[in-house]
Design an enzyme around this catalytic site. Structure first.
Site, PDB file in Angstrom:
ATOM      1  N   GLY A  66       0.800  -1.217   0.000  1.00 38.65           N
ATOM      2  CA  GLY A  66       0.000   0.000   0.000  1.00 38.65           C
ATOM      3  C   GLY A  66       0.828   1.260   0.000  1.00 38.65           C
ATOM      4  O   GLY A  66       0.418   2.273  -0.554  1.00 38.65           O
ATOM      5  N   THR A  89      -0.916  -2.831  -3.906  1.00 38.40           N
ATOM      6  CA  THR A  89      -1.561  -3.825  -4.743  1.00 38.40           C
ATOM      7  C   THR A  89      -1.545  -3.382  -6.201  1.00 38.40           C
ATOM      8  O   THR A  89      -1.815  -2.231  -6.524  1.00 38.40           O
ATOM      9  CB  THR A  89      -3.005  -4.044  -4.275  1.00 38.40           C
ATOM     10  OG1 THR A  89      -2.994  -4.541  -2.926  1.00 38.40           O
ATOM     11  CG2 THR A  89      -3.758  -5.027  -5.148  1.00 38.40           C
ATOM     12  N   ARG A 115      -9.385   5.645   0.907  1.00 32.25           N
ATOM     13  CA  ARG A 115     -10.262   4.994  -0.069  1.00 32.25           C
ATOM     14  C   ARG A 115      -9.594   5.096  -1.446  1.00 32.25           C
ATOM     15  O   ARG A 115     -10.203   5.509  -2.434  1.00 32.25           O
ATOM     16  CB  ARG A 115     -11.664   5.603  -0.064  1.00 32.25           C
ATOM     17  CG  ARG A 115     -11.729   7.122  -0.198  1.00 32.25           C
ATOM     18  CD  ARG A 115     -13.175   7.586  -0.380  1.00 32.25           C
ATOM     19  NE  ARG A 115     -13.279   9.027  -0.491  1.00 32.25           N
ATOM     20  CZ  ARG A 115     -13.527   9.866   0.515  1.00 32.25           C
ATOM     21  NH1 ARG A 115     -13.697   9.390   1.747  1.00 32.25           N
ATOM     22  NH2 ARG A 115     -13.622  11.173   0.304  1.00 32.25           N
ATOM     23  N   ASN A 142       1.986  -7.919  -4.192  1.00 32.58           N
ATOM     24  CA  ASN A 142       0.583  -7.975  -3.781  1.00 32.58           C
ATOM     25  C   ASN A 142      -0.307  -7.703  -4.990  1.00 32.58           C
ATOM     26  O   ASN A 142      -0.159  -6.676  -5.657  1.00 32.58           O
ATOM     27  CB  ASN A 142       0.379  -6.935  -2.676  1.00 32.58           C
ATOM     28  CG  ASN A 142      -1.004  -6.954  -2.071  1.00 32.58           C
ATOM     29  OD1 ASN A 142      -2.001  -6.838  -2.778  1.00 32.58           O
ATOM     30  ND2 ASN A 142      -1.078  -7.047  -0.747  1.00 32.58           N
ATOM     31  N   ASN A 175      -4.788 -10.169  -2.424  1.00 34.30           N
ATOM     32  CA  ASN A 175      -5.534  -9.179  -1.638  1.00 34.30           C
ATOM     33  C   ASN A 175      -7.017  -9.258  -1.992  1.00 34.30           C
ATOM     34  O   ASN A 175      -7.434  -8.813  -3.061  1.00 34.30           O
ATOM     35  CB  ASN A 175      -4.985  -7.778  -1.913  1.00 34.30           C
ATOM     36  CG  ASN A 175      -5.600  -6.728  -0.998  1.00 34.30           C
ATOM     37  OD1 ASN A 175      -6.525  -7.005  -0.234  1.00 34.30           O
ATOM     38  ND2 ASN A 175      -5.091  -5.515  -1.074  1.00 34.30           N
ATOM     39  N   SER A 178      -9.474  -5.450   0.594  1.00 33.72           N
ATOM     40  CA  SER A 178      -9.603  -3.993   0.560  1.00 33.72           C
ATOM     41  C   SER A 178     -11.081  -3.624   0.566  1.00 33.72           C
ATOM     42  O   SER A 178     -11.867  -4.193  -0.192  1.00 33.72           O
ATOM     43  CB  SER A 178      -8.943  -3.421  -0.695  1.00 33.72           C
ATOM     44  OG  SER A 178      -9.293  -2.050  -0.838  1.00 33.72           O
TER      45      SER A 178
END
Length: 345
Positions: A66, A89, A115, A142, A175, A178
């Site tokens: 991230g 990601t 977000r 990721n 992932n 999220s």
């Protein structure tokens, strides 16, 4: 060196928009890595080797995904003492993510809300960046799905990304947790997860045969899970022999930050408020999977003691994100030293 300068840098960065500060820091770290200045920034962190997933980590404290979504600052980040780096990601195709503003600080709670929405330059550019890095330590890549890919076809995106990143990864993180990609967390459901992991394990084996190496898979899960969901996830991980699980991603809960500025912003909450919820998931998951599926603990680590608590809950490794933003590289060394003291006590 950078550890001692960070408090001064943070004062300036925290006067900026959160995302602008994020990009400025990444550009600086990327430049440091490319020019060799990273050597001057290198943190003095003791070695504390640990073997997990068949990989030997220099120390058990990593950087969570991230922070560097495109893998553009790997060498600069690696100079800060982390035992492993996770980037992404990344999605198959480039996407802008959600509209700005989309990242907010809650300093009264040592927290962030984001977000972002998997904003990235796509897996092809991601792979080029990873290949250009000189770092030869443990590197997690990721992967996720594009926002416009229907959830029913999500597996196609994960399989595509897995094939592209596989040759360059120490491990690959899936992932599915999220909160900022519509319906993504549906993939944590028992049936959906079973089908996804079956497809990924089949692809992993075929890629292992092709490349002559087995790259471990880690699944990243949410903190917003009830006991039955944790049990189902644990059972599914065991059934498919997934090599690790990362617990946890950000939370949708706002119970700990009610009334604070930005608390009502949509997105995932990270930092100190997620610490207890993350630890509870780690404890419950460890009770389900034992040592068969190593847990990488992430969420709310702001001190060496916090890292130690994560390990006591059942984690084998830990990752930093929000605590690193608030406290800087000094937190890495503090966590490594606290864990090392615990092991020798």
């Amino acid at each position: 060196m950078f550890s001692s300068l960070y408090p001064l840098a943070r004062a300036s960065l925290f006067k900026m928009d959160a995302e602008d500060a994020h990009h400025l820091t990444l550009r600086a770290l990327g430049a440091a890595g490319r020019t060799g200045l990273a050597c001057a920034l290198s943190a003095r962190v003791p070695d504390a080797p640990r073997t997990v997933m068949g990989l030997t980590f220099r120390n058990p404290v990593g950087l969570a995904a991230g922070l560097d979504k495109d893998g553009a600052a790997i060498d600069g980040l690696a100079s800060l003492g982390f035992g492993f780096i996770e980037v992404g990601t990344v999605t198959p195709r480039p996407q802008p993510g959600n509209p700005r503003p989309r990242m907010f600080r809650l300093p009264q709670a040592d927290a962030l809300i984001n977000r972002m929405g998997f904003n990235n330059h796509g897996v092809d550019q991601f792979v080029k960046n990873v290949q250009a890095a000189r770092y030869r330590g443990i590197l997690g890549l990721n992967i996720g799905k594009n926002a416009d890919t229907p959830i029913e076809r999500a597996a196609e995106d994960y399989l595509y990304c897995l094939e592209r990143v596989y040759p360059f990864a120490s491990y690959v993180t899936i992932n599915i947790s999220s909160p900022n990609t519509k319906n993504l967390r549906q993939l944590q459901g028992a049936g959906e997860l079973d089908a996804l992991l079956a497809a990924l394990k089949d692809k992993q084996q075929r890629l292992a045969d092709l490349h002559g190496k087995l790259v471990p898979l880690a699944l990243k899960i949410a903190p917003d899970l009830d006991d039955e969901q944790v049990k189902e996830i644990g059972d599914t991980l065991l059934r498919h022999k997934i090599e690790a699980v990362i617990a946890t991603n950000t939370t949708l809960s706002r119970a700990a930050v009610q009334g604070l500025p930005h608390a009502d912003e949509a997105g995932g909450l990270s930092g100190r408020p997620v610490f207890d919820a993350s630890n509870e998931v780690i404890r419950k998951l460890h009770a389900e999977v034992g040592s068969a599926v190593p847990i990488i603990g992430v969420g709310g680590i702001f001190s060496g003691e916090d890292a130690r608590v994560k390990l006591a809950a059942g984690a084998s490794l830990v990752q930093l994100y929000t605590g690193f933003i608030y406290r800087g590289p000094a937190l890495v060394a503090e966590c490594v030293k606290a864990i090392a003291r615990e092991r020798t006590a």
